[in-house]
Design a protein around this motif. Structure first.
Motif, PDB file in Angstrom:
ATOM      1  N   THR A 195       0.844  -1.196   0.000  1.00 33.12           N
ATOM      2  CA  THR A 195       0.000   0.000   0.000  1.00 33.12           C
ATOM      3  C   THR A 195       0.875   1.239   0.000  1.00 33.12           C
ATOM      4  O   THR A 195       0.615   2.196  -0.711  1.00 33.12           O
ATOM      5  CB  THR A 195      -0.905   0.019   1.241  1.00 33.12           C
ATOM      6  OG1 THR A 195      -1.318  -1.315   1.461  1.00 33.12           O
ATOM      7  CG2 THR A 195      -2.107   0.891   1.025  1.00 33.12           C
ATOM      8  N   ALA A 196       1.928   1.150   0.774  1.00 36.48           N
ATOM      9  CA  ALA A 196       2.822   2.300   0.872  1.00 36.48           C
ATOM     10  C   ALA A 196       3.400   2.621  -0.500  1.00 36.48           C
ATOM     11  O   ALA A 196       3.525   3.786  -0.864  1.00 36.48           O
ATOM     12  CB  ALA A 196       3.939   1.997   1.853  1.00 36.48           C
ATOM     13  N   MET A 197       3.724   1.573  -1.252  1.00 38.16           N
ATOM     14  CA  MET A 197       4.362   1.811  -2.538  1.00 38.16           C
ATOM     15  C   MET A 197       3.427   2.472  -3.530  1.00 38.16           C
ATOM     16  O   MET A 197       3.789   3.406  -4.206  1.00 38.16           O
ATOM     17  CB  MET A 197       4.842   0.493  -3.109  1.00 38.16           C
ATOM     18  CG  MET A 197       6.306   0.289  -2.884  1.00 38.16           C
ATOM     19  SD  MET A 197       6.814  -1.215  -3.635  1.00 38.16           S
ATOM     20  CE  MET A 197       6.188  -2.401  -2.513  1.00 38.16           C
ATOM     21  N   SER A 198       2.179   1.966  -3.585  1.00 39.86           N
ATOM     22  CA  SER A 198       1.274   2.538  -4.578  1.00 39.86           C
ATOM     23  C   SER A 198       0.856   3.936  -4.165  1.00 39.86           C
ATOM     24  O   SER A 198       0.561   4.774  -4.991  1.00 39.86           O
ATOM     25  CB  SER A 198       0.048   1.661  -4.770  1.00 39.86           C
ATOM     26  OG  SER A 198      -0.702   1.645  -3.582  1.00 39.86           O
ATOM     27  N   SER A 199       0.860   4.200  -2.841  1.00 43.08           N
ATOM     28  CA  SER A 199       0.433   5.537  -2.446  1.00 43.08           C
ATOM     29  C   SER A 199       1.578   6.536  -2.553  1.00 43.08           C
ATOM     30  O   SER A 199       1.370   7.732  -2.504  1.00 43.08           O
ATOM     31  CB  SER A 199      -0.126   5.524  -1.027  1.00 43.08           C
ATOM     32  OG  SER A 199       0.874   5.111  -0.138  1.00 43.08           O
ATOM     33  N   ALA A 200       2.822   6.023  -2.717  1.00 45.90           N
ATOM     34  CA  ALA A 200       3.951   6.938  -2.881  1.00 45.90           C
ATOM     35  C   ALA A 200       3.737   7.799  -4.116  1.00 45.90           C
ATOM     36  O   ALA A 200       3.905   9.013  -4.077  1.00 45.90           O
ATOM     37  CB  ALA A 200       5.254   6.162  -2.988  1.00 45.90           C
ATOM     38  N   ARG A 236      -0.080  14.417  -5.332  1.00 48.49           N
ATOM     39  CA  ARG A 236      -0.818  15.378  -4.504  1.00 48.49           C
ATOM     40  C   ARG A 236       0.042  16.591  -4.184  1.00 48.49           C
ATOM     41  O   ARG A 236      -0.430  17.727  -4.257  1.00 48.49           O
ATOM     42  CB  ARG A 236      -1.286  14.705  -3.213  1.00 48.49           C
ATOM     43  CG  ARG A 236      -2.805  14.719  -3.067  1.00 48.49           C
ATOM     44  CD  ARG A 236      -3.287  14.422  -1.682  1.00 48.49           C
ATOM     45  NE  ARG A 236      -2.589  13.349  -0.999  1.00 48.49           N
ATOM     46  CZ  ARG A 236      -2.946  12.072  -1.048  1.00 48.49           C
ATOM     47  NH1 ARG A 236      -3.987  11.719  -1.772  1.00 48.49           N
ATOM     48  NH2 ARG A 236      -2.288  11.156  -0.398  1.00 48.49           N
ATOM     49  N   HIS A 237       1.309  16.335  -3.870  1.00 51.69           N
ATOM     50  CA  HIS A 237       2.206  17.449  -3.587  1.00 51.69           C
ATOM     51  C   HIS A 237       2.345  18.358  -4.797  1.00 51.69           C
ATOM     52  O   HIS A 237       2.295  19.581  -4.680  1.00 51.69           O
ATOM     53  CB  HIS A 237       3.593  16.931  -3.163  1.00 51.69           C
ATOM     54  CG  HIS A 237       3.580  16.298  -1.809  1.00 51.69           C
ATOM     55  ND1 HIS A 237       4.436  15.291  -1.444  1.00 51.69           N
ATOM     56  CD2 HIS A 237       2.787  16.511  -0.747  1.00 51.69           C
ATOM     57  CE1 HIS A 237       4.175  14.915  -0.208  1.00 51.69           C
ATOM     58  NE2 HIS A 237       3.179  15.642   0.234  1.00 51.69           N
ATOM     59  N   ALA A 238       2.504  17.743  -5.953  1.00 51.05           N
ATOM     60  CA  ALA A 238       2.648  18.530  -7.175  1.00 51.05           C
ATOM     61  C   ALA A 238       1.388  19.360  -7.420  1.00 51.05           C
ATOM     62  O   ALA A 238       1.471  20.532  -7.797  1.00 51.05           O
ATOM     63  CB  ALA A 238       2.921  17.616  -8.359  1.00 51.05           C
ATOM     64  N   LEU A 239       0.220  18.747  -7.187  1.00 50.33           N
ATOM     65  CA  LEU A 239      -1.042  19.470  -7.395  1.00 50.33           C
ATOM     66  C   LEU A 239      -1.144  20.660  -6.443  1.00 50.33           C
ATOM     67  O   LEU A 239      -1.557  21.746  -6.844  1.00 50.33           O
ATOM     68  CB  LEU A 239      -2.229  18.527  -7.181  1.00 50.33           C
ATOM     69  CG  LEU A 239      -2.675  17.721  -8.407  1.00 50.33           C
ATOM     70  CD1 LEU A 239      -3.678  16.645  -8.005  1.00 50.33           C
ATOM     71  CD2 LEU A 239      -3.284  18.627  -9.458  1.00 50.33           C
ATOM     72  N   LEU A 240      -0.745  20.438  -5.187  1.00 56.24           N
ATOM     73  CA  LEU A 240      -0.803  21.525  -4.199  1.00 56.24           C
ATOM     74  C   LEU A 240       0.132  22.660  -4.586  1.00 56.24           C
ATOM     75  O   LEU A 240      -0.241  23.832  -4.537  1.00 56.24           O
ATOM     76  CB  LEU A 240      -0.426  20.992  -2.811  1.00 56.24           C
ATOM     77  CG  LEU A 240      -1.567  20.334  -2.035  1.00 56.24           C
ATOM     78  CD1 LEU A 240      -1.057  19.779  -0.709  1.00 56.24           C
ATOM     79  CD2 LEU A 240      -2.686  21.346  -1.796  1.00 56.24           C
ATOM     80  N   LEU A 241       1.344  22.282  -5.010  1.00 61.69           N
ATOM     81  CA  LEU A 241       2.321  23.276  -5.442  1.00 61.69           C
ATOM     82  C   LEU A 241       1.763  24.098  -6.597  1.00 61.69           C
ATOM     83  O   LEU A 241       1.809  25.328  -6.599  1.00 61.69           O
ATOM     84  CB  LEU A 241       3.618  22.567  -5.847  1.00 61.69           C
ATOM     85  CG  LEU A 241       4.718  23.454  -6.424  1.00 61.69           C
ATOM     86  CD1 LEU A 241       5.277  24.351  -5.334  1.00 61.69           C
ATOM     87  CD2 LEU A 241       5.826  22.611  -7.043  1.00 61.69           C
ATOM     88  N   PRO A 275      -0.159   8.831 -17.516  1.00 60.46           N
ATOM     89  CA  PRO A 275      -1.385   9.619 -17.591  1.00 60.46           C
ATOM     90  C   PRO A 275      -2.358   9.147 -16.510  1.00 60.46           C
ATOM     91  O   PRO A 275      -2.550   7.955 -16.325  1.00 60.46           O
ATOM     92  CB  PRO A 275      -1.946   9.286 -18.979  1.00 60.46           C
ATOM     93  CG  PRO A 275      -0.805   8.718 -19.735  1.00 60.46           C
ATOM     94  CD  PRO A 275       0.063   8.040 -18.713  1.00 60.46           C
ATOM     95  N   SER A 276      -2.890  10.106 -15.762  1.00 60.17           N
ATOM     96  CA  SER A 276      -3.853   9.783 -14.721  1.00 60.17           C
ATOM     97  C   SER A 276      -4.694  11.024 -14.516  1.00 60.17           C
ATOM     98  O   SER A 276      -4.389  12.083 -15.059  1.00 60.17           O
ATOM     99  CB  SER A 276      -3.141   9.411 -13.422  1.00 60.17           C
ATOM    100  OG  SER A 276      -2.433  10.539 -12.938  1.00 60.17           O
ATOM    101  N   LEU A 277      -5.728  10.880 -13.715  1.00 59.93           N
ATOM    102  CA  LEU A 277      -6.576  12.023 -13.394  1.00 59.93           C
ATOM    103  C   LEU A 277      -5.726  13.150 -12.822  1.00 59.93           C
ATOM    104  O   LEU A 277      -5.823  14.307 -13.234  1.00 59.93           O
ATOM    105  CB  LEU A 277      -7.636  11.580 -12.384  1.00 59.93           C
ATOM    106  CG  LEU A 277      -8.705  12.592 -12.040  1.00 59.93           C
ATOM    107  CD1 LEU A 277      -9.526  12.910 -13.268  1.00 59.93           C
ATOM    108  CD2 LEU A 277      -9.590  12.046 -10.938  1.00 59.93           C
ATOM    109  N   GLY A 278      -4.839  12.795 -11.868  1.00 55.24           N
ATOM    110  CA  GLY A 278      -4.002  13.800 -11.223  1.00 55.24           C
ATOM    111  C   GLY A 278      -3.082  14.482 -12.223  1.00 55.24           C
ATOM    112  O   GLY A 278      -2.915  15.704 -12.207  1.00 55.24           O
ATOM    113  N   ALA A 279      -2.478  13.686 -13.123  1.00 58.43           N
ATOM    114  CA  ALA A 279      -1.566  14.237 -14.122  1.00 58.43           C
ATOM    115  C   ALA A 279      -2.304  15.212 -15.026  1.00 58.43           C
ATOM    116  O   ALA A 279      -1.793  16.281 -15.366  1.00 58.43           O
ATOM    117  CB  ALA A 279      -0.951  13.106 -14.943  1.00 58.43           C
ATOM    118  N   PHE A 280      -3.517  14.842 -15.401  1.00 60.79           N
ATOM    119  CA  PHE A 280      -4.305  15.675 -16.309  1.00 60.79           C
ATOM    120  C   PHE A 280      -4.639  17.017 -15.657  1.00 60.79           C
ATOM    121  O   PHE A 280      -4.497  18.075 -16.269  1.00 60.79           O
ATOM    122  CB  PHE A 280      -5.580  14.920 -16.693  1.00 60.79           C
ATOM    123  CG  PHE A 280      -6.337  15.526 -17.834  1.00 60.79           C
ATOM    124  CD1 PHE A 280      -5.744  15.693 -19.073  1.00 60.79           C
ATOM    125  CD2 PHE A 280      -7.656  15.920 -17.674  1.00 60.79           C
ATOM    126  CE1 PHE A 280      -6.443  16.246 -20.135  1.00 60.79           C
ATOM    127  CE2 PHE A 280      -8.363  16.473 -18.725  1.00 60.79           C
ATOM    128  CZ  PHE A 280      -7.763  16.640 -19.964  1.00 60.79           C
TER     129      PHE A 280
END
Lengths: 337, 276
Positions: free
Chosen positions: A2-7, A13-18, A282-287
């Motif tokens: 779980t830790a790996m996939s959430s990394a 998330r950090h990139a989105l916040l930035l 490509p993912s929702l977050g990346a988009f």
């Protein structure tokens, strides 16, 4: 595990916040800028409790806020369009401006404005521009696949540039013959966020929202593309349908943005290039990240356009060209070495 | 080798019926009649250009049937939705691209695509499948490593793990051991045999190394010039005549001292070069 996939997720998330914080700072800087300095407290006031008689409030609400919104909506659409195009074609150099989408959209807008074959309500103008973008890009694709049956990236760039030049020549010819339209579209044509004001921003929102939602829905299918076409098929992705859908959405986003802020180039190239290796995942977050980065880039360009030679305003498109062309050259050079 | 299954194969999962496959309307393999039996490792063998990879691509629906059909559990493969096929049939093509910037975990997780819906993007089941695939391929320790930093053998195992995460009963692999040294070839083939023996998977692979194929495969299919020449239901049936006919090369036959299975070596050149 779980830790790996959430990394990956937390990095995203950090990139989105930035990205969101940079976007907010740029928006505030953008609105503050202008011939008349307006303190931030008044800005907040104008948004929260607008006073019709206060001149500062008028300036913010009817001039500066619409212009900043135009940059945000248009930049997000350009950024998202570029990313979709690059992932769908598996080509990092695919850029809407270079591949003719912007020129096609401009031609459509100029044709509709000049000859008014039908009187289009403002809300349909983005769709007309998108049709133009799709039409010219379709031609670029057809020509670059001619004979070989494959979309060779280099041929795509060549035909994109050639057909863009052709469309621009047509635009110039139409405008020379129709001075009224020229007067109306002169600034828009070089890329100008000041354009239509709040009404224009509202009128492209539905088209951009549609494009962004559709783009999000395509992301899981597009994520298989980076593994090569054989593996995409083996994993059960509908490769052709997904690619066509992604290109249609690209045209919609790009056409909408062009109808609002004009044929501004290279935002779709720079926004994904800001983040390392985004094309592979490509993912929702990346988009969302790319869309937000596009908005930030256009805001930053417009701040410079307004401030660099103040009180003279430069066209926004000139600034993205100044920054974007070197990025494009850098990407090509890196590919060649 | 003693564990080689003696029972007759149960049923055919994948069947080629009068199948022709090719590129751009030009058939490369023709009139193929072939059963892929459940719980078996089938090796496709033949000289370069004999159509092994094309046949595998036909089985994996990468290339459409130009004539005849591929049947999956009795029904025409072309009639299934592609996502359904992807839950039954996994494929590893020849030399897949090196995905830059993906970790091993990310790559293997891509194998879960056919099991994911629009709204159920990543489930506990996905997590478990990826974990198991990584463990089977002995990659659990490398899960966070970027794929491009792996060695050739590790990278090939990562790709195989991606196909394993797909959790398909059928696995098609195109030359999974080419470009690997002998030890890495053996590691991959041991893994594939383990999948067949212990996990009841059905494996079809194109192999270049004839002697490796003879030691590992349950069934051997020899192709030449786009047609099937021989189908052997046990490697012990292979003899020098078959090899000489298919590969057009004189060979000597030996027996592997441990497995007792045949091994073939090219004959020494009849006109040896003059040695100083």
């Amino acid at each position: 595990m779980t830790a790996m996939s959430s990394a990956g997720h937390s990095r995203e998330r950090h990139a989105l916040l930035l990205m969101l914080s940079v976007l907010a700072v740029l928006a505030i800087l953008h609105i503050q800028q202008g011939a008349r300095p307006i303190p931030a407290t008044v800005m907040l006031d104008a948004v929260l409790s607008p006073d019709r008689d206060a001149f500062d409030h008028f300036v913010i609400l009817s001039l500066r806020l619409p212009r900043a919104s135009a940059c945000i909506v248009g930049g997000a659409a350009f950024g998202a369009a570029g990313f979709l195009l690059q992932v769908a074609m598996r080509n990092r150099l695919a850029e809407p401006h270079v591949l003719g989408l912007n020129a096609g959209a401009s031609l459509a807008v100029v044709l509709v404005t000049t000859y008014q074959p039908v009187v289009l309500p403002d809300i349909l103008m983005p769709f007309a521009a998108s049709l133009g973008a799709a039409g010219l890009f379709g031609l670029v694709l057809a020509l670059s696949a001619l004979g070989s049956g494959r979309f060779d990236p280099v041929r795509m760039v060549f035909f994109g540039i050639a057909l863009s030049a052709l469309a621009s020549a047509l635009v110039s010819a139409i405008l020379i013959l129709n001075e009224d339209t020229l007067e109306q579209l002169r600034f828009w044509l070089v890329g100008d966020a000041a354009g239509g004001g709040a009404a224009a921003v509202w009128s492209i929102l539905p088209a951009v929202a549609l494009g962004l939602v559709a783009g999000c829905l395509l992301m899981p299918q597009l994520a298989t593309f980076s593994l090569g076409e054989s593996i995409s098929v083996a994993l059960g992705a509908s490769v052709h349908r997904t690619r066509i859908a992604a290109l249609v959405v690209t045209a919609l986003l790009c056409g909408s943005a062009v109808s609002l802020v004009g044929p501004i180039g290279f935002v779709g190239l720079m926004a994904p290039a800001l983040w390392p290796r985004l094309h592979q995942r490509p993912s929702l977050g990346a988009f969302l990240l790319v869309a937000g980065s596009g908005a930030a880039i256009l805001l930053a360009a417009d701040i410079l356009a307004l401030g660099l030679l103040a009180p003279t305003e430069l066209p926004t498109g000139a600034l993205t060209g100044l920054a974007g062309a070197p990025v494009f050259i850098w990407l090509v050079a890196r590919r060649l070495t | 080798m003693t564990s080689r299954s003696a029972d007759p194969p149960t049923r055919s999962r994948l069947t080629a019926e009068a199948l022709s496959v090719g590129h751009g309307g030009q058939a490369v393999v023709q009139d193929i009649e072939l059963d892929i039996f459940e719980g078996c490792m089938t090796a496709l063998l033949g000289p370069n250009g004999s159509g092994k990879s094309t046949l595998l691509a036909g089985f994996a629906r990468l290339l459409p049937a130009l004539g005849g059909s591929v049947r999956l559990d009795g029904s025409d493969l072309a009639t299934f939705p592609t996502r359904h096929v992807a839950r039954v049939l996994g494929l590893l093509p020849q030399q897949p691209p090196v995905p830059e910037g993906l970790s091993v975990f990310d790559l293997v997780a891509r194998g879960r695509f056919p099991h994911q819906g629009f709204f159920s993007q990543w489930s506990r089941q996905d997590e478990a499948a990826v974990g198991e695939a990584l463990a089977l391929a002995a990659l659990a320790d490398l899960a966070d490593r970027p794929v491009e930093t792996l060695s050739g053998g590790q990278r090939q195992r990562a790709w195989i793990a991606m196909v394993l995460a797909q959790e398909t009963p059928l696995l098609l692999l195109d030359e999974p051991t080419t470009f690997l040294d002998a030890a890495h070839q053996v590691a991959i083939l041991d893994l594939l045999r383990d999948l067949v023996r212990r996990h009841r998977r059905t494996v079809v692979c194109v192999l270049h190394d004839l002697n490796m194929a003879l030691q590992y495969a349950d069934r051997l299919v020899f192709l030449k010039e786009g047609r099937i020449r021989h189908v052997l239901t046990h490697p012990s049936q292979c003899d020098g005549r078959i090899i000489e006919e298919v590969f057009e090369m004189p060979v000597v036959s030996l027996k592997h001292p441990q497995s007792g299975l045949p091994v073939f070596l090219p004959c020494a050149s009849r006109q040896p070069e003059a040695r100083p």
